[in-house]
Scaffold this active site. Structure first.
Site, PDB file in Angstrom:
ATOM      1  N   ALA A  10      -0.710  -2.904  -5.827  1.00 44.73           N
ATOM      2  CA  ALA A  10      -0.412  -1.513  -5.511  1.00 44.73           C
ATOM      3  C   ALA A  10       0.686  -1.001  -6.442  1.00 44.73           C
ATOM      4  CB  ALA A  10       0.026  -1.394  -4.043  1.00 44.73           C
ATOM      5  N   ASN A  12       4.118   0.027  -7.951  1.00 45.28           N
ATOM      6  CA  ASN A  12       5.459  -0.560  -7.822  1.00 45.28           C
ATOM      7  C   ASN A  12       5.439  -2.037  -7.429  1.00 45.28           C
ATOM      8  OD1 ASN A  12       6.654   1.979  -8.400  1.00 45.28           O
ATOM      9  ND2 ASN A  12       6.398   2.581  -6.268  1.00 45.28           N
ATOM     10  N   SER A  13       4.365  -2.728  -7.814  1.00 51.75           N
ATOM     11  CA  SER A  13       4.311  -4.165  -7.553  1.00 51.75           C
ATOM     12  C   SER A  13       4.788  -4.987  -8.753  1.00 51.75           C
ATOM     13  CB  SER A  13       2.890  -4.584  -7.165  1.00 51.75           C
ATOM     14  OG  SER A  13       1.965  -4.254  -8.190  1.00 51.75           O
ATOM     15  N   GLU A 105      -2.211  -0.613 -17.390  1.00 52.60           N
ATOM     16  CA  GLU A 105      -2.986   0.454 -16.750  1.00 52.60           C
ATOM     17  C   GLU A 105      -4.491   0.264 -16.992  1.00 52.60           C
ATOM     18  OE1 GLU A 105      -1.480   2.232 -14.722  1.00 52.60           O
ATOM     19  OE2 GLU A 105       0.594   2.396 -15.388  1.00 52.60           O
ATOM     20  N   GLN A 107      -6.908  -0.092 -15.116  1.00 48.93           N
ATOM     21  CA  GLN A 107      -7.847   0.614 -14.235  1.00 48.93           C
ATOM     22  C   GLN A 107      -8.473   1.817 -14.914  1.00 48.93           C
ATOM     23  OE1 GLN A 107      -4.548   0.531 -13.679  1.00 48.93           O
ATOM     24  NE2 GLN A 107      -3.797   2.623 -13.356  1.00 48.93           N
ATOM     25  N   TYR A 198       3.637   8.785  -6.048  1.00 47.87           N
ATOM     26  CA  TYR A 198       2.808   7.866  -5.265  1.00 47.87           C
ATOM     27  C   TYR A 198       3.691   6.956  -4.431  1.00 47.87           C
ATOM     28  CZ  TYR A 198      -1.068   9.343  -8.205  1.00 47.87           C
ATOM     29  OH  TYR A 198      -2.021  10.100  -8.848  1.00 47.87           O
TER      30      TYR A 198
END
Length: 215
Positions: A10, A12-13, A105, A107, A198
């Site tokens: 998620a 900030n992991s 990033e 994704q 977020y």
């Protein structure tokens, strides 16, 4: 044997921090790495930034139409040429090549680009470490993440916690400090009055804010 790794979590992991640490570990041992990220991630332009304040410029950016394997081959050739031109030739031939490709990033990559990451691993023999989030603010998988889940040799979850202390699974979107559950899949953090931010949330807190809505 080279492998394709997908390290996801998620918001900030610590994904970018982990990527930069991996790059440092390779380079501390005298090995070369290449760093890349999609152009759609406009935050910090051509840099990867961690929450700890560490930043680093990427070697190349990847837009939605780019041939990522061709880009990698171009920059790999540059690394090899620089090694050949070095005043003191490297005694170990493997150290004159790229040891790893690191993608931030991930994704935001297309399905075809993820397919080419596997080709880089299998056909070119270079490990690829891809870092990204699994699902969007509506709990739907990003195309790049879905394909990485399907193809990666290794899946590793990077964990973070919700405000309630449970493990965070989802990424809730706020606009101007208010939770929203409709909109485009991609909205990069914006420093405006109606800025997009977020929050990483567990399933329980996400459902509480969304009124029980998923997707």
């Amino acid at each position: 044997m080279a492998k394709l790794y997908f390290r996801y979590g998620a918001m900030n992991s610590g994904k970018s921090t982990a990527l930069l640490q991996a790059a440092y570990n390779y380079e501390e041992r005298g090995q070369h790495v290449l760093l890349a990220k999609p152009t759609i991630d406009t935050k910090d332009a051509d840099r990867i930034s961690s929450r700890l304040g560490v930043t680093r410029e990427v070697d190349f950016l990847v837009d939605a139409t780019a041939d990522i394997r061709a880009l990698f081959a171009e920059h790999r050739a540059r690394v090899q040429q620089q090694a050949r031109d070095a005043l003191v030739p490297d005694a170990d031939a493997t150290r004159a090549d790229v040891a790893c490709l690191l993608i931030d990033e991930a994704q935001f990559l297309t399905r075809d680009q993820v397919d080419d990451l596997l080709r880089i691993v299998v056909l070119d023999g270079i490990p690829v470490l891809a870092y990204g989030i699994r699902t969007d603010f509506q709990t739907q998988a990003f195309p790049g993440s879905r394909r990485l889940m399907e193809l990666a040799h290794s899946l590793e979850e990077l964990k973070t916690i919700c405000r309630c202390g449970r493990k965070a699974l989802f990424n809730a979107r706020l606009v101007g400090g208010r939770f929203v559950f409709d909109g485009d899949q991609v909205a990069i953090d914006q420093l405006t009055a109606e800025r997009v931010t977020y929050e990483s949330m567990c399933a329980e807190c996400y459902l509480a804010e969304s009124g029980g809505r998923l997707g």
